[in-house]
Scaffold this motif. Sequence first.
Motif, PDB file in Angstrom:
ATOM      1  N   SER A   1     -22.406  50.168 -10.293  1.00 44.52           N
ATOM      2  CA  SER A   1     -22.717  50.235  -8.851  1.00 44.52           C
ATOM      3  C   SER A   1     -21.720  49.157  -8.465  1.00 44.52           C
ATOM      4  CB  SER A   1     -24.069  49.661  -8.406  1.00 44.52           C
ATOM      5  OG  SER A   1     -24.148  48.382  -9.293  1.00 44.52           O
ATOM      6  N   LEU A   2     -21.452  49.161  -6.945  1.00 40.47           N
ATOM      7  CA  LEU A   2     -20.402  48.119  -6.424  1.00 40.47           C
ATOM      8  C   LEU A   2     -21.241  47.350  -5.239  1.00 40.47           C
ATOM      9  CD1 LEU A   2     -17.504  47.532  -5.504  1.00 40.47           C
ATOM     10  CD2 LEU A   2     -17.634  49.198  -3.754  1.00 40.47           C
ATOM     11  N   LYS A   3     -21.045  46.074  -5.546  1.00 39.63           N
ATOM     12  CA  LYS A   3     -21.596  45.137  -4.880  1.00 39.63           C
ATOM     13  C   LYS A   3     -20.635  44.481  -3.567  1.00 39.63           C
ATOM     14  CE  LYS A   3     -23.343  40.758  -5.606  1.00 39.63           C
ATOM     15  NZ  LYS A   3     -24.065  39.896  -6.214  1.00 39.63           N
ATOM     16  N   ILE A   4     -20.812  44.633  -2.470  1.00 41.33           N
ATOM     17  CA  ILE A   4     -19.943  43.857  -1.434  1.00 41.33           C
ATOM     18  C   ILE A   4     -20.733  43.065  -0.713  1.00 41.33           C
ATOM     19  CG2 ILE A   4     -18.531  44.138   0.593  1.00 41.33           C
ATOM     20  CD1 ILE A   4     -18.734  47.363   0.113  1.00 41.33           C
ATOM     21  N   SER A   5     -20.213  41.800  -0.875  1.00 43.22           N
ATOM     22  CA  SER A   5     -20.930  40.398  -0.325  1.00 43.22           C
ATOM     23  C   SER A   5     -20.082  40.205   0.968  1.00 43.22           C
ATOM     24  CB  SER A   5     -20.677  39.354  -1.415  1.00 43.22           C
ATOM     25  OG  SER A   5     -21.000  39.631  -2.711  1.00 43.22           O
ATOM     26  N   ASP A   6     -20.859  39.329   1.640  1.00 48.24           N
ATOM     27  CA  ASP A   6     -20.097  38.918   3.040  1.00 48.24           C
ATOM     28  C   ASP A   6     -19.558  40.223   3.689  1.00 48.24           C
ATOM     29  OD1 ASP A   6     -17.521  36.786   4.020  1.00 48.24           O
ATOM     30  OD2 ASP A   6     -19.416  37.447   5.222  1.00 48.24           O
ATOM     31  N   SER A   7     -20.278  41.178   3.777  1.00 47.39           N
ATOM     32  CA  SER A   7     -19.828  42.607   4.652  1.00 47.39           C
ATOM     33  C   SER A   7     -18.822  42.311   5.823  1.00 47.39           C
ATOM     34  CB  SER A   7     -20.779  43.594   4.684  1.00 47.39           C
ATOM     35  OG  SER A   7     -21.347  43.942   3.379  1.00 47.39           O
ATOM     36  N   GLN A   8     -17.807  42.874   5.890  1.00 46.91           N
ATOM     37  CA  GLN A   8     -17.023  42.888   7.180  1.00 46.91           C
ATOM     38  C   GLN A   8     -16.791  44.274   7.858  1.00 46.91           C
ATOM     39  OE1 GLN A   8     -13.379  41.022   5.876  1.00 46.91           O
ATOM     40  NE2 GLN A   8     -14.378  39.249   5.285  1.00 46.91           N
ATOM     41  N   LEU A   9     -16.362  44.118   9.131  1.00 48.07           N
ATOM     42  CA  LEU A   9     -16.458  45.397   9.731  1.00 48.07           C
ATOM     43  C   LEU A   9     -15.372  46.214   9.290  1.00 48.07           C
ATOM     44  CD1 LEU A   9     -16.713  43.955  13.586  1.00 48.07           C
ATOM     45  CD2 LEU A   9     -18.461  45.216  12.393  1.00 48.07           C
ATOM     46  N   GLY A  10     -14.369  45.673   8.857  1.00 47.13           N
ATOM     47  CA  GLY A  10     -13.166  46.438   8.027  1.00 47.13           C
ATOM     48  C   GLY A  10     -13.741  47.052   6.648  1.00 47.13           C
ATOM     49  N   ASP A  11     -14.982  46.849   6.283  1.00 47.26           N
ATOM     50  CA  ASP A  11     -15.353  47.525   5.147  1.00 47.26           C
ATOM     51  C   ASP A  11     -16.041  48.726   5.636  1.00 47.26           C
ATOM     52  OD1 ASP A  11     -16.802  44.216   3.818  1.00 47.26           O
ATOM     53  OD2 ASP A  11     -14.809  45.191   3.503  1.00 47.26           O
TER      54      ASP A  11
END
Lengths: 113, 116
Positions: free
Chosen positions: B76-86
């Motif tokens: 699994s992939l965790k993205i922290s502090d998500s940004q609009l560019g994600d």
Amino acid sequence: EPEVTQTPSHQVTQMGQEVILRCVPISNHLYFYWYRQILGQKVEFLVSFYNNEISEKSEIFDDQFSVERPDGSNFTLKIRSTKLEDSAMYFCASSVTGRSEQYFGPGTRLTVT
Amino acid sequence: AQTVTQSQPEMSVQEAETVTLSCTYDTSESDYYLFWYKQPPSRQMILVIRQEAYKQQNATENRFSVNFQKAAKSFSLKISDSQLGDAAMYFCALTLNTGTASKLTFGTGTRLQVTL
């Protein structure tokens, strides 16, 4: 930062015509790949190429397809007689070794009418 | 033959929050690599992160990290502090450490929306 480039970005062709999609891999990479992505679907492997010969090809890569490295920089995918179902995004990728991460070009959108 | 499954067609996350994208895979080989690629609306495929199967330590790359569970064949992939560019389509992919030029096998992708 070096990158994989592809031309053209968009190609429109009539059914039955031949198309050649061009790629310039990253200069020190030795392994080259073509993938395709039909709109809304997953990316599918077509062919891998190393040392001037095909390493592996998928069942999609039939006799209508061919690849070539005509010079030290270009890597081409030719579709001899295009079909409607060949309409897709075609991605070229390259890697340093056969197991390292592959870097993708921006893709060529092929539309067959 | 190897397969990669992404069971979440779409996910949504608020800006600055954390989101986890799931991926499971199947292969009879023990030596392989796993990747996450990002595909924004431009449709360029961008490498996000890579994990070698022989490494127990989970890979991290800035705000991106993975949870690699080899026995469960989960990645699994965790993205922290998500940004609009994600906001993009995310593809999980596997390649075997065999053969001359190992192909990537992709999952069907997860579309990530990032909201304000």
